[in-house]
Design an enzyme around this catalytic site. Sequence first.
Site, PDB file in Angstrom:
ATOM      1  N   HIS A  76     -49.560  26.737 -18.638  1.00 27.34           N
ATOM      2  CA  HIS A  76     -50.635  27.234 -17.775  1.00 27.34           C
ATOM      3  C   HIS A  76     -50.104  28.079 -16.624  1.00 27.34           C
ATOM      4  CE1 HIS A  76     -50.420  24.221 -14.404  1.00 27.34           C
ATOM      5  NE2 HIS A  76     -49.984  23.410 -15.345  1.00 27.34           N
TER       6      HIS A  76
ATOM      7  N   ASP B 197     -45.136  23.131 -11.281  1.00 23.05           N
ATOM      8  CA  ASP B 197     -46.406  23.006 -12.024  1.00 23.05           C
ATOM      9  C   ASP B 197     -47.259  24.243 -11.780  1.00 23.05           C
ATOM     10  OD1 ASP B 197     -48.576  22.038 -13.389  1.00 23.05           O
ATOM     11  OD2 ASP B 197     -49.087  20.482 -11.942  1.00 23.05           O
TER      12      ASP B 197
ATOM     13  N   GLU C 202     -56.079  25.552 -16.257  1.00 20.09           N
ATOM     14  CA  GLU C 202     -55.670  24.237 -16.796  1.00 20.09           C
ATOM     15  C   GLU C 202     -55.959  23.125 -15.803  1.00 20.09           C
ATOM     16  OE1 GLU C 202     -52.764  20.843 -17.322  1.00 20.09           O
ATOM     17  OE2 GLU C 202     -53.084  22.161 -15.632  1.00 20.09           O
ATOM     18  N   GLU C 203     -55.695  23.420 -14.531  1.00 18.25           N
ATOM     19  CA  GLU C 203     -55.737  22.371 -13.501  1.00 18.25           C
ATOM     20  C   GLU C 203     -57.144  21.829 -13.242  1.00 18.25           C
ATOM     21  OE1 GLU C 203     -53.229  20.944 -12.471  1.00 18.25           O
ATOM     22  OE2 GLU C 203     -51.526  22.288 -12.209  1.00 18.25           O
TER      23      GLU C 203
ATOM     24  N   ASP D 207     -45.121  22.772 -19.768  1.00 15.72           N
ATOM     25  CA  ASP D 207     -45.785  22.517 -18.486  1.00 15.72           C
ATOM     26  C   ASP D 207     -44.872  21.593 -17.681  1.00 15.72           C
ATOM     27  OD1 ASP D 207     -47.382  21.963 -16.342  1.00 15.72           O
ATOM     28  OD2 ASP D 207     -49.037  21.079 -17.481  1.00 15.72           O
TER      29      ASP D 207
ATOM     30  N   HIS E 277     -49.142  19.696  -7.065  1.00 19.59           N
ATOM     31  CA  HIS E 277     -50.500  19.744  -6.495  1.00 19.59           C
ATOM     32  C   HIS E 277     -50.489  19.656  -4.969  1.00 19.59           C
ATOM     33  CE1 HIS E 277     -52.074  18.076 -10.618  1.00 19.59           C
ATOM     34  NE2 HIS E 277     -51.415  19.217 -10.732  1.00 19.59           N
TER      35      HIS E 277
END
Length: 397
Positions: A206, A226, A260-261, A288, A365
């Site tokens: 992603h 990520d 994706e997230e 990923d 994140h």
Amino acid sequence: MKNSLKWISLSLLICSSVNAAQAPAKKLITIDSDVISFTNKSFGPKAMEIKSVEGISLLEIDEDSINELSHEMHERFNRCGGFMVHDSLDEALETLESSEIRNFAKSAPFAEYSLTEEDVVTDMIAQVSEKNITEVIKKLSSYKNRYYKSQSGVDAVHWIKDHWSSLIAHRNDAKVELYEHSKWDQPSVILTIEGTTDETIIIGGHADSVAGYWGRANAHAPGADDNASGIATITETIRILANSGYKPTKTIKFMGYAAEEVGLLGSKAIAKEMKQKNANIVGVLQLDMTNFKGSDLDIVMMTDYTNQQQNAFIGTLLDKYLPEVSWGYDKCGYGCSDHASWHGQGYPASMPFESKKGDMNHNIHTSRDTIEQSRGGSLHAVKFAKLALSYAVELDR
Ligand code: BES
Ligand code: ZN
């Protein structure tokens, strides 16, 4: 679509300290069966197992208990997410049945998994450059965020498209396209090297990033691990394959997925459309998070929402071409990345991951997901680029 909406509401709910609206009603969820002894003990009649199929359980749970369960999944099982909430019994049963399909699919290999291309692979993997990977991670993590609904999220995907185009400019059998999504602005990006048969190999990851819960379009979300790391790993794979002059037999597609997230939205749309068009996809590799070495093991293959035969094939690639790399198996515990979108359409997918789930990079994140967490370099991701090259060539021939 119903499912993806659920994933959105789930990802908003999970890992958030805010309580959802309370109503003393029952909800249906599907969850990995390994947590059932815990839910029985902690929730008793508030969370009753209705049915279980091949490691996935259907539970009827008091709506009031959902927040507590997501908290426990996070604290106790290290799972961010970890279950799916369903609107109807039909939808929940469909999810259980797809686990039946998965296990059916395990019985028939999608491709021939013998290793025959030692000379080509050995030559290619010697060319992997850590510096190239680092440069792409730095570039992508320099955007404020790559959120699916922000302009910088669109700009970052355009940068990937332009960079990938420059890598294949000398070839007339390759092209790069944007895949537009109707419901948000960030496109996915797809690079295709045409083969001579209808069989297709997909290597993807992603392109988006996320941090926080509110104001995500303005949050600082470098997403270096990520998943700038996965896109950078794929980019180095493309560079070497394209430069080698290698002419694939099967069509090889490289994908950078949007959104994706927020529930695997980009990959779900692409996988669904390709399935509708009857695409003959013989293997999908998901990259990923490739650059944070959190465990003693170098590469950890996720066993859920993946194809066990293809996973075993990847094990043989590691043993043969990267004997110094240690590897093993673990589980996400839920459809944690885009491999689940392909798996859900019945295609054989694998997700070699940077660490065991329990040793995961805890800065993802957040604004702290920077390359400094990987000592400013890409030594770990290099192993994944070598693996991706060996996967592409050996699955192709
Ligand atoms: N890269 C993560 C998935 C991941 C995180 C795998 C940690 C293994 C360990 C991915 O980008 C992600 O954040 N996925 C979401 C779920 C998705 C359905 C929104 C997650 O894990 O919460
Ligand atoms: Zn993520």
